[in-house]
Enzyme design. Structure first.
Site, PDB file in Angstrom:
ATOM      1  N   ARG A   1       0.738  -1.308   0.133  1.00  0.00           N
ATOM      2  CA  ARG A   1      -0.111   0.100   0.061  1.00  0.00           C
ATOM      3  C   ARG A   1       0.896   1.211  -0.004  1.00  0.00           C
ATOM      4  O   ARG A   1       0.480   2.147  -0.450  1.00  0.00           O
ATOM      5  CB  ARG A   1      -0.799  -0.026   1.222  1.00  0.00           C
ATOM      6  CG  ARG A   1      -2.074   0.947   0.955  1.00  0.00           C
ATOM      7  CD  ARG A   1      -2.846   1.023   2.209  1.00  0.00           C
ATOM      8  NE  ARG A   1      -2.373   1.434   3.330  1.00  0.00           N
ATOM      9  CZ  ARG A   1      -2.137   0.928   4.504  1.00  0.00           C
ATOM     10  NH1 ARG A   1      -2.921  -0.055   4.686  1.00  0.00           N
ATOM     11  NH2 ARG A   1      -1.555   1.365   5.735  1.00  0.00           N
TER      12      ARG A   1
ATOM     13  N   TYR B   1     -11.834  20.487 -14.377  1.00  0.00           N
ATOM     14  CA  TYR B   1     -12.456  19.298 -14.506  1.00  0.00           C
ATOM     15  C   TYR B   1     -13.511  19.073 -13.366  1.00  0.00           C
ATOM     16  O   TYR B   1     -13.563  19.225 -12.223  1.00  0.00           O
ATOM     17  CB  TYR B   1     -11.407  18.158 -14.092  1.00  0.00           C
ATOM     18  CG  TYR B   1     -11.878  16.859 -14.032  1.00  0.00           C
ATOM     19  CD1 TYR B   1     -12.254  16.148 -15.385  1.00  0.00           C
ATOM     20  CD2 TYR B   1     -12.057  16.066 -12.989  1.00  0.00           C
ATOM     21  CE1 TYR B   1     -12.809  14.808 -15.271  1.00  0.00           C
ATOM     22  CE2 TYR B   1     -12.647  14.845 -13.027  1.00  0.00           C
ATOM     23  CZ  TYR B   1     -12.883  14.425 -14.009  1.00  0.00           C
ATOM     24  OH  TYR B   1     -13.177  13.083 -13.946  1.00  0.00           O
TER      25      TYR B   1
ATOM     26  N   ASP C   1      -3.060  20.830 -13.156  1.00  0.00           N
ATOM     27  CA  ASP C   1      -3.686  19.516 -13.515  1.00  0.00           C
ATOM     28  C   ASP C   1      -3.358  19.739 -15.139  1.00  0.00           C
ATOM     29  O   ASP C   1      -3.905  20.525 -16.267  1.00  0.00           O
ATOM     30  CB  ASP C   1      -5.274  19.710 -13.571  1.00  0.00           C
ATOM     31  CG  ASP C   1      -5.856  18.205 -14.246  1.00  0.00           C
ATOM     32  OD1 ASP C   1      -5.371  17.793 -14.966  1.00  0.00           O
ATOM     33  OD2 ASP C   1      -6.892  18.150 -13.815  1.00  0.00           O
TER      34      ASP C   1
ATOM     35  N   LYS D   1      -6.007   9.008 -19.029  1.00  0.00           N
ATOM     36  CA  LYS D   1      -6.328   9.559 -20.355  1.00  0.00           C
ATOM     37  C   LYS D   1      -4.962   9.315 -21.375  1.00  0.00           C
ATOM     38  O   LYS D   1      -4.716   8.244 -21.671  1.00  0.00           O
ATOM     39  CB  LYS D   1      -6.635  11.139 -19.987  1.00  0.00           C
ATOM     40  CG  LYS D   1      -7.472  11.429 -19.058  1.00  0.00           C
ATOM     41  CD  LYS D   1      -9.073  10.947 -19.339  1.00  0.00           C
ATOM     42  CE  LYS D   1      -9.945  10.858 -18.220  1.00  0.00           C
ATOM     43  NZ  LYS D   1     -10.053  12.215 -17.575  1.00  0.00           N
TER      44      LYS D   1
HETATM   45  C1  LIG Z   1     -10.307  12.661 -16.263  1.00  0.00           C
HETATM   46  C2  LIG Z   1      -9.765  13.799 -15.622  1.00  0.00           C
HETATM   47  C3  LIG Z   1      -9.517  14.078 -14.151  1.00  0.00           C
HETATM   48  C4  LIG Z   1      -9.594  12.653 -13.242  1.00  0.00           C
HETATM   49  O1  LIG Z   1      -9.072  11.630 -13.588  1.00  0.00           O
HETATM   50  P1  LIG Z   1      -9.682   9.993 -13.275  1.00  0.00           P
HETATM   51  O2  LIG Z   1      -8.533   9.167 -13.656  1.00  0.00           O
HETATM   52  O3  LIG Z   1     -11.044   9.873 -14.058  1.00  0.00           O
HETATM   53  O4  LIG Z   1     -10.141  10.121 -11.855  1.00  0.00           O
HETATM   54  C5  LIG Z   1      -9.041  14.980 -13.749  1.00  0.00           C
HETATM   55  N1  LIG Z   1      -8.717  15.942 -14.575  1.00  0.00           N
HETATM   56  C6  LIG Z   1      -8.805  15.950 -15.865  1.00  0.00           C
HETATM   57  C7  LIG Z   1      -8.400  17.364 -16.651  1.00  0.00           C
HETATM   58  C8  LIG Z   1      -9.235  14.887 -16.337  1.00  0.00           C
HETATM   59  O5  LIG Z   1      -9.654  14.892 -17.726  1.00  0.00           O
END
Ligand SMILES: *Cc1c(COP(=O)(O)O)cnc(C)c1O
Length: 383
Positions: free
Chosen positions: A52, A104, A177, A202
């Site tokens: 973990r 997001y 982000d 992504k």
């Molecule tokens: C998808 C996404 C997230 C969250 O990611 P998850 O893997 O779905 O938890 C955060 N920021 C952006 C810009 C995203 O496209």
């Protein structure tokens, strides 16, 4: 491989040139052990205790992401949300935080509910306007400025360098982000950011077959140590198989992001002055409000994400999505297949997404095929 002497494409394609010391395998094994042997004298010289907290399955993927972002260290998480929320959970109740109005959706929702109830003082501002950031920041009180660029789902652009200097002057850290920009197009740590976050679900993985997140830090810091503690204690750790898949996906990162960016630019330009389209939102368009800043901080393209506003309002937008065949009606982004989504339906009340907005994630299919499919759907929706 010395990451300083080769191009990032080479780092990603060879996963930093890793070779297994025992078997000479050129792809790593999948480590699944949940626990590690303690030395007879009661020490843990391997540095590993329990999966973990840490797992050799993370090592190579973390090293690749860290090298691509020019960071000091990286940490994988069970999802992008687990990564992002770990940054906020490493703060203390009462800390003031600035975040964008356009970001997001799930993270914004968590900030305004759970994080706020837990005691963070979260303020949402127009992050594209440095004057608004300067006016909202409270020196000594604001601990973190969170930005997203280009930002979901309007693809607004935030000037990373300018926002970093405002944050640092007030004693705050700056986290980005950078999911949509990817380390291929933007390296926020080199522009002074302290933390970079990726929904590795992504583009980093790129194949719509796992959920993962990552954080990279520019230097070791108290905040970074607390973030690592959040991961180990709360347990938002990635699985071994997912870590391995992510490493495999990243080998083609540069090819995929280049193809998606090229096609997104073509799709955006094709529909920019289209009779059935009210507006195209894409930082690669000269008319986009953030274009000049994006051109400075994004290199090699403007990414694979854009939105179109359909003429005829919400019903027309939903009808367009209903008539596409190649563009799949699904949430998420950054995969090889192109996706289309009516964002206002997903985000509900309080969304900055206009009712006529369709979010497009451009994949790596042929751009002409994608343009033809959307053309056909636009005309079918207006019959
Ligand atoms: C998808 C996404 C997230 C969250 O990611 P998850 O893997 O779905 O938890 C955060 N920021 C952006 C810009 C995203 O496209």
């Amino acid at each position: 491989m010395d990451p300083k002497t080769v191009r990032p494409e080479t780092i990603a394609a060879q996963a930093l040139g890793w070779i297994d010391e025992h078997t000479r395998a050129i792809t790593p094994p999948i480590h699944v052990s949940s626990t590690y042997l303690r030395d007879a004298d009661n020490q843990y010289r391997s540095g590993r205790v329990y999966a973990r907290a840490d797992n050799p399955a993370f090592d190579q993927a973390e090293a690749v992401i860290c090298a691509l972002e020019h960071g000091h260290a990286a940490a994988l998480f069970a999802s992008g949300m687990a990564a992002a929320t770990a940054v906020f959970q490493a703060l203390a109740p009462g800390d003031h935080v600035l975040a964008p109005q356009v970001m997001y959706w799930s993270l914004r929702n968590w900030l305004m509910t759970f994080a706020t109830q837990w005691g963070l003082d979260v303020e949402l501002i127009d992050m594209t306007d440095p004057a608004a950031v300067r006016a909202a920041i409270r020196p000594g009180k604001t601990k973190l400025v969170w930005i997203e660029t280009p930002a979901n789902p309007l693809w607004t652009v935030t000037d990373i360098e300018a926002t970093v200097s405002i944050a640092h002057a007030a004693g705050a850290m700056l986290a980005v982000d950078s999911t949509v920009a990817t380390p291929v197009l933007t390296q926020p740590l080199q522009l002074g950011a302290d933390i970079v976050m990726h929904a590795a679900t992504k583009y980093l993985n790129g194949h719509s077959d796992l959920i993962a997140g990552a954080l990279v830090t520019r230097e070791d810091s108290d905040l970074w140590q607390r973030i690592r503690k959040v991961r180990a204690q709360i347990g938002g750790t990635l699985g071994s198989f997912e870590s391995w898949l992510l490493l495999r996906g990243m080998r083609t990162l540069h090819l995929r992001v280049a193809a998606a960016s090229r096609s997104a630019q073509r799709v955006a330009e094709h529909f920019e002055h289209h009779a059935l389209v009210a507006a195209v939102l894409y930082p690669g368009l000269h008319a986009a409000p953030g274009h000049a800043i994006a051109a400075r901080q994004m290199h090699g393209g403007f990414g694979g994400m854009l939105s179109i506003r359909a003429r005829g309002g919400e019903a027309a937008a939903i009808a367009v999505a209903a008539h596409t065949e190649l563009w799949k009606r699904a949430t998420s982004l950054g995969g090889t297949e192109s996706l289309i989504e009516h964002r206002a339906s997903v985000e509900g009340a309080g969304t900055p997404a206009p009712a006529d907005l369709l979010r497009l994630s451009v994949g790596i299919e042929d751009a002409d095929d994608l343009i033809r499919d959307l053309e056909r759907a636009l005309h079918a929706a207006h019959r």
